[in-house]
Design a protein around this motif. Structure first.
Motif, PDB file in Angstrom:
ATOM      1  N   UNK A   1       0.856  -1.175   0.000  1.00 40.24           N
ATOM      2  CA  UNK A   1       0.000   0.000   0.000  1.00 40.24           C
ATOM      3  C   UNK A   1       0.896   1.229   0.000  1.00 40.24           C
ATOM      4  N   UNK A   2       0.668   2.135  -0.941  1.00 39.60           N
ATOM      5  CA  UNK A   2       1.498   3.330  -1.060  1.00 39.60           C
ATOM      6  C   UNK A   2       0.610   4.565  -1.007  1.00 39.60           C
ATOM      7  N   UNK A   3       0.777   5.364   0.047  1.00 48.17           N
ATOM      8  CA  UNK A   3      -0.019   6.583   0.218  1.00 48.17           C
ATOM      9  C   UNK A   3       0.656   7.774  -0.467  1.00 48.17           C
ATOM     10  N   UNK A   4      -0.154   8.734  -0.841  1.00 47.91           N
ATOM     11  CA  UNK A   4       0.345   9.996  -1.372  1.00 47.91           C
ATOM     12  C   UNK A   4      -0.686  11.079  -1.086  1.00 47.91           C
ATOM     13  N   UNK A   5      -0.241  12.338  -1.209  1.00 52.57           N
ATOM     14  CA  UNK A   5      -1.171  13.454  -1.077  1.00 52.57           C
ATOM     15  C   UNK A   5      -1.081  14.230   0.221  1.00 52.57           C
ATOM     16  N   UNK A   6      -0.243  13.795   1.136  1.00 46.81           N
ATOM     17  CA  UNK A   6      -0.096  14.548   2.382  1.00 46.81           C
ATOM     18  C   UNK A   6       0.650  15.849   2.163  1.00 46.81           C
ATOM     19  N   UNK A   7       0.678  16.667   3.209  1.00 42.84           N
ATOM     20  CA  UNK A   7       1.382  17.935   3.105  1.00 42.84           C
ATOM     21  C   UNK A   7       0.935  18.917   4.160  1.00 42.84           C
ATOM     22  N   UNK A   8       1.284  20.181   3.930  1.00 43.94           N
ATOM     23  CA  UNK A   8       0.940  21.266   4.841  1.00 43.94           C
ATOM     24  C   UNK A   8      -0.250  22.039   4.282  1.00 43.94           C
ATOM     25  N   UNK A   9      -1.230  22.275   5.119  1.00 43.66           N
ATOM     26  CA  UNK A   9      -2.415  23.013   4.692  1.00 43.66           C
ATOM     27  C   UNK A   9      -2.863  23.918   5.828  1.00 43.66           C
ATOM     28  N   UNK A  10      -3.472  25.028   5.488  1.00 43.25           N
ATOM     29  CA  UNK A  10      -3.976  25.952   6.503  1.00 43.25           C
ATOM     30  C   UNK A  10      -5.290  25.448   7.082  1.00 43.25           C
ATOM     31  N   UNK A  11      -5.591  25.838   8.306  1.00 40.78           N
ATOM     32  CA  UNK A  11      -6.895  25.484   8.880  1.00 40.78           C
ATOM     33  C   UNK A  11      -8.029  25.917   7.962  1.00 40.78           C
ATOM     34  N   UNK A  12      -9.005  25.015   7.807  1.00 38.54           N
ATOM     35  CA  UNK A  12     -10.123  25.273   6.905  1.00 38.54           C
ATOM     36  C   UNK A  12      -9.889  24.784   5.490  1.00 38.54           C
ATOM     37  N   UNK A  13      -8.670  24.384   5.202  1.00 39.17           N
ATOM     38  CA  UNK A  13      -8.333  23.922   3.866  1.00 39.17           C
ATOM     39  C   UNK A  13      -8.688  22.463   3.637  1.00 39.17           C
ATOM     40  N   UNK A  14      -8.296  21.979   2.451  1.00 41.39           N
ATOM     41  CA  UNK A  14      -8.627  20.614   2.052  1.00 41.39           C
ATOM     42  C   UNK A  14      -7.394  19.897   1.514  1.00 41.39           C
ATOM     43  N   UNK A  15      -7.419  18.584   1.661  1.00 46.09           N
ATOM     44  CA  UNK A  15      -6.411  17.708   1.065  1.00 46.09           C
ATOM     45  C   UNK A  15      -7.105  16.422   0.638  1.00 46.09           C
ATOM     46  N   UNK A  16      -6.554  15.781  -0.379  1.00 44.53           N
ATOM     47  CA  UNK A  16      -7.036  14.457  -0.758  1.00 44.53           C
ATOM     48  C   UNK A  16      -5.873  13.490  -0.719  1.00 44.53           C
ATOM     49  N   UNK A  17      -6.015  12.478   0.103  1.00 45.17           N
ATOM     50  CA  UNK A  17      -5.026  11.413   0.180  1.00 45.17           C
ATOM     51  C   UNK A  17      -5.418  10.280  -0.763  1.00 45.17           C
ATOM     52  N   UNK A  18      -4.403   9.663  -1.365  1.00 44.96           N
ATOM     53  CA  UNK A  18      -4.626   8.507  -2.225  1.00 44.96           C
ATOM     54  C   UNK A  18      -3.789   7.342  -1.727  1.00 44.96           C
ATOM     55  N   UNK A  19      -4.269   6.148  -1.976  1.00 50.97           N
ATOM     56  CA  UNK A  19      -3.535   4.949  -1.592  1.00 50.97           C
ATOM     57  C   UNK A  19      -3.679   3.929  -2.710  1.00 50.97           C
ATOM     58  N   UNK A  20      -2.569   3.604  -3.339  1.00 45.39           N
ATOM     59  CA  UNK A  20      -2.548   2.612  -4.405  1.00 45.39           C
ATOM     60  C   UNK A  20      -2.130   1.270  -3.829  1.00 45.39           C
ATOM     61  N   UNK A  21      -2.906   0.252  -4.151  1.00 46.77           N
ATOM     62  CA  UNK A  21      -2.647  -1.086  -3.615  1.00 46.77           C
ATOM     63  C   UNK A  21      -2.193  -2.033  -4.712  1.00 46.77           C
ATOM     64  N   UNK A  22      -1.187  -2.823  -4.412  1.00 46.30           N
ATOM     65  CA  UNK A  22      -0.778  -3.885  -5.317  1.00 46.30           C
ATOM     66  C   UNK A  22      -1.460  -5.169  -4.887  1.00 46.30           C
ATOM     67  N   UNK A  23      -1.438  -6.164  -5.751  1.00 46.33           N
ATOM     68  CA  UNK A  23      -2.068  -7.424  -5.397  1.00 46.33           C
ATOM     69  C   UNK A  23      -3.462  -7.526  -5.962  1.00 46.33           C
ATOM     70  N   UNK A  24      -4.012  -8.721  -5.917  1.00 50.98           N
ATOM     71  CA  UNK A  24      -5.281  -8.990  -6.573  1.00 50.98           C
ATOM     72  C   UNK A  24      -6.470  -9.004  -5.625  1.00 50.98           C
ATOM     73  N   UNK A  25      -6.236  -8.684  -4.349  1.00 52.17           N
ATOM     74  CA  UNK A  25      -7.326  -8.815  -3.388  1.00 52.17           C
ATOM     75  C   UNK A  25      -8.009  -7.494  -3.069  1.00 52.17           C
ATOM     76  N   UNK A  26      -7.591  -6.411  -3.732  1.00 52.38           N
ATOM     77  CA  UNK A  26      -8.132  -5.094  -3.383  1.00 52.38           C
ATOM     78  C   UNK A  26      -9.650  -5.083  -3.460  1.00 52.38           C
TER      79      UNK A  26
END
Length: 120
Positions: free
Chosen positions: A4-29
């Motif tokens: 499982x590989x996450x991405x999309x984190x970072x620094x954001x101001x209060x009230x802001x938005x972020x979208x995290x993604x997680x790509x999974x390998x394997x056939x059981x997702x």
């Protein structure tokens, strides 16, 4: 082996938005429930959102109405849309893959985590 590989984190101001993604390998997702957890130093890891194979979702009270978990089985990817972010949302966020027990979602595999910092 599941990776499982996450991405999309970072620094954001209060009230802001972020979208995290997680790509999974394997056939059981597509056969597995997925979740996002977070952890801050000195605190236990907290499950913030989970989604079943059929798309049913569950959220921690602390994020209800602000966070949305979703999945794209064609892309083996799970997302966490985070809106109206607060400083207390600052944490390392972990993607996980698991299954549903009678007691609720249980994680079997974990990603390496991505840092989310909410600060002015």
């Amino acid at each position: 082996q599941v990776q499982l590989v996450e991405s999309g984190g970072g620094l954001v101001q209060p009230g802001g938005s972020l979208r995290l993604s997680c790509a999974a390998s394997g056939s059981i997702f597509s056969l597995s429930a997925m979740g996002w957890s977070r952890q801050t130093p000195g605190k236990e890891r907290e499950l913030v959102a989970s989604i079943t194979t059929s798309g049913s979702t569950n959220y921690a009270d602390s994020v209800k109405g602000r966070f949305t978990i979703s999945r794209d089985n064609a892309k083996n990817t799970v997302y966490l849309q985070m809106n109206s972010l607060k400083p207390e949302d600052t944490a390392v966020y972990y993607c996980n893959l698991g299954h549903i027990r009678v007691s609720g979602y249980y994680a079997n595999y974990w990603g390496q985590g991505t840092q989310v910092t909410v600060s002015a």
